[in-house]
Design an enzyme around this catalytic site. Structure first.
Site, PDB file in Angstrom:
ATOM      1  CD  GLU A 422      42.856  39.480  49.253  1.00  7.84           C
ATOM      2  OE1 GLU A 422      41.747  39.299  48.704  1.00  7.84           O
ATOM      3  OE2 GLU A 422      42.989  40.030  50.351  1.00  7.84           O
ATOM      4  N   GLY A 423      45.846  37.757  44.083  1.00 12.22           N
ATOM      5  CA  GLY A 423      45.687  37.323  42.705  1.00 12.22           C
ATOM      6  C   GLY A 423      45.790  38.508  41.771  1.00 12.22           C
TER       7      GLY A 423
END
Length: 654
Positions: A422-423
């Site tokens: 997620e990043g």
């Protein structure tokens, strides 16, 4: 192999910029923190759920904890690399697949705070199970439909998501954090009634078992279609959808993550979420709260690591004393415990801020994800070190030779992905830095924009002059320089005064960097990373102080100097919370000062120059004398659209 079309840097940046939420409709603690404005009033008093929400949430958590304690066999999941279907079905019966789905659509209607507490329980029982539940509810079908779906879409999909598993499909074999290069297409039919999807998606968490998936695909621009990256709900069992393999990883061995190919998959136009071209904005907005799932799993690992480190450090004796009494280990024990408290404090505060809906939490959620994933990995690494050889040994091996099967090495492996999920940390640094300097770009962006006209630059200069004439004086002095400020926090007031001073110092440093490097600041990723890490530590300190005051209102004991070693006073929650907060803040301040020093004294320029030389092959001589055990193959697999030639390993859980 068909090569993806190249996208230049400016185009890629433009796509990412257009996906941002450009307006700040609500106040933001994180945004103001980076601007040198310590808005303690936005997080203090510590927000709490209402009585009805608290009762409903705690009753569910009690049922969930009983289920996880009696029905989830973490060792079996690790051994078999699979979550038993019966466990997923049991969670479904509890309502755990619909925790955040409104009651009107069959869900439990829990808020983010209790959802986070639930993920802590599930994640402590099995990190792989925590990933499954999180991927379904935090970024899968429910969240974007809740935020952007029509009433009809909500009525159609949300009840199904209470009982079915979903996934989010964005990444492709050659496309990660640079969505401008997205290759999956969604071509509208001539009658406009459907879209035809073609492409390959990689690392599809839950994709192997999902019933529904959110797919990001590019709609070609044509007459009647604005085009752009768009979001679609797709039935995973649709003709043309093939799960080509289930991937295996360093950790999270039970995760159902795969490669999914779409070939001429027909998707009704009614399944488009929002509008064409809004896909990335939907994804980023979903992640504003969706990112808070990973801090929950990190906090769970921190709390468990504290327990294991305490018990082992008291039991293991070296040189006549428990190892926890030797300073080399006591420092690790102190770090693990204090940081675990901070992980939970940041999680709970961020979750409750999301529930209150009074603040814009995009920066706070991103800071929580960034900081929690980094610090949890450090905790796990220190735990392995404290356990020594037993930390490196698997739980199964320990148990087989008659010792307690502590999965310390597994936790280290399982947590490692959170710095990428997620990043990645590096992308989070850039994302947060962009939001942190938004006020500067809003007034002065045209000055450094190469495409801006001379008139635009002149107007921007005038705006910037007025803005900085008002803003810069506010960075000179503040409450952090007044000894009595934040007195209600008692012994923790000194740390909040430090946060206020450091916030202004950070803002001054950012302003100086912008003036020094101007448009080149975006390439100074070392500086930007340290800037963001300072902000993350300041947010953690703030969360800890606010939480400790809430936990320890009954005491005003100064948490410094000699403390009693036993007795009720030493063990009372109030005193303990203040002690942990004080210890954490002192540790954090050391890290912050090192980061401030590193803003201007570093080897960034030398490292960049050396890296270019490495890439040019200047040091290939260094690689001689060793063997490469890698399995031969291309660095990136072929993702040419077309029919699948592989067996479909999709296995929905009935």
């Amino acid at each position: 192999m068909t090569q993806p079309s190249r996208v230049d840097e400016r185009t890629a940046r433009k796509v990412a910029e257009e996906a941002r939420e450009t307006e700040w409709r609500l106040p933001s603690f994180g945004k103001q923190l980076f601007m040198g404005d310590f808005r303690l009033d936005l997080i203090h008093p510590h927000p709490r759920p209402g009585a009805a929400a608290a009762r409903k949430g705690e009753e569910f958590l009690a049922r969930l904890q009983e289920f996880c304690a009696t029905k989830v066999d973490s060792a079996a999941i690790e051994r078999d690399a699979r979550i038993p279907d019966e466990v997923v079905k049991g969670l479904r019966e509890l309502g755990a697949l619909g925790m955040k789905i409104p009651e009107s659509h069959g869900g439990l209607g829990l808020g983010q705070y209790h959802y986070g507490r639930a993920l802590m329980i599930i994640g402590s029982a099995s990190p792989a199970l925590g990933a499954l539940v999180s991927a379904h509810q935090s970024i899968g079908v429910p969240q974007p439909i809740k935020l952007f779906g029509t009433d009809e879409q909500k009525s159609t999909w949300l009840p199904r998501c209470v009982n079915e598993i979903s996934a989010f499909l964005l990444t492709e074999p050659d496309v990660g954090s640079d969505p401008a290069r997205l290759r999956t297409t969604a071509v509208p039919s001539e009658d406009g009634g459907e879209y035809v999807l073609n492409g390959v998606k990689l690392w599809t968490t839950n994709g192997v078992v999902a019933d529904l998936v959110v797919v990001m695909a590019r709609v070609p621009k044509s007459e009647g279609h604005r085009g752009g990256i768009s979001a679609f709900v797709v039935e995973a069992a649709s003709p043309g959808v093939t799960v080509e393999r289930r991937n295996a990883f360093m950790g999270l061995r039970g995760i159902e993550n795969g490669v999914t190919r779409f070939h001429d998959v027909r998707v009704p136009a009614a399944n488009l979420i929002g509008t064409e071209g809004a896909g990335l904005k939907i994804a980023l907005t979903t992640l504003n709260t969706g990112r808070l799932s990973l801090p929950a799993l990190c906090a769970a690992a921190g709390k468990w690591s504290t327990k294991i480190a305490r018990e082992w450090s008291a039991e293991r004796v070296q040189w006549g004393r428990p190892v926890g009494e030797h300073e080399a280990i006591s420092k690790k024990l102190a770090f693990i415990t204090a940081t675990a408290y901070a992980l939970e404090a940041m999680l709970d505060l961020s979750g409750q801020l999301a529930d209150d809906e009074r603040n814009d939490i995009r920066i706070e959620a991103a800071l929580a994800k960034l900081w929690s994933s980094e610090m949890a990995c450090k905790i796990a690494d220190e735990l392995v070190q404290v356990r020594g050889g037993r930390g490196y040994e698997t739980a199964a091996s320990l148990a087989a030779r008659g010792e307690r099967g502590v999965p310390a090495e597994q936790v280290l492996r399982d947590l490692r992905i959170n710095r990428i999920f997620e990043g990645s940390t590096e992308i989070m640094h850039l994302l947060i830095a962009r939001e942190a300097v938004d006020a500067h770009l809003s007034v002065a962006g045209d000055i450094i924009d190469p495409d801006a006209s001379r008139g635009q630059k002149a107007r921007a200069a005038a705006r910037a002059g007025g803005f900085y004439a008002r803003w810069l004086p506010t960075l000179v002095t503040g409450d952090g320089q007044r000894p009595g400020s934040y007195g209600e926090f008692g012994p923790l007031a000194q740390h909040l005064r430090y946060v206020e001073r450091a916030s202004r110092k950070l803002a001054r440093s950012t302003f100086y960097a912008a003036g020094r490097w101007q448009g080149k600041l975006e390439y100074k990723q070392g500086f930007l990373g340290r800037m963001v890490d300072i902000g993350a530590e300041l947010y953690a300190m703030s969360a800890v102080c606010v939480r400790a005051l809430e936990d320890g209102k009954e005491t005003a004991t100064e948490p410094q100097g000699e403390r009693p070693d036993d007795g009720e006073t030493a063990r009372s929650p109030g005193v303990s919370a203040m002690r942990l907060a004080d210890a954490f803040c002192r540790q954090s301040r050391v890290r912050i000062e090192e980061l401030f020093e590193g803003l201007w004294r570093n080897t960034d320029a030398i490292d960049s120059k050396l890296a270019k030389q490495v890439l040019s092959g200047e040091f290939t001589w260094l690689e001689e004398g060793v063997l490469d055990p890698s399995i031969p193959g291309p660095w990136i697999a072929d993702a040419t659209p077309g029919p699948s030639s592989k067996e479909n390993v999709h296995r929905p859980i009935g």
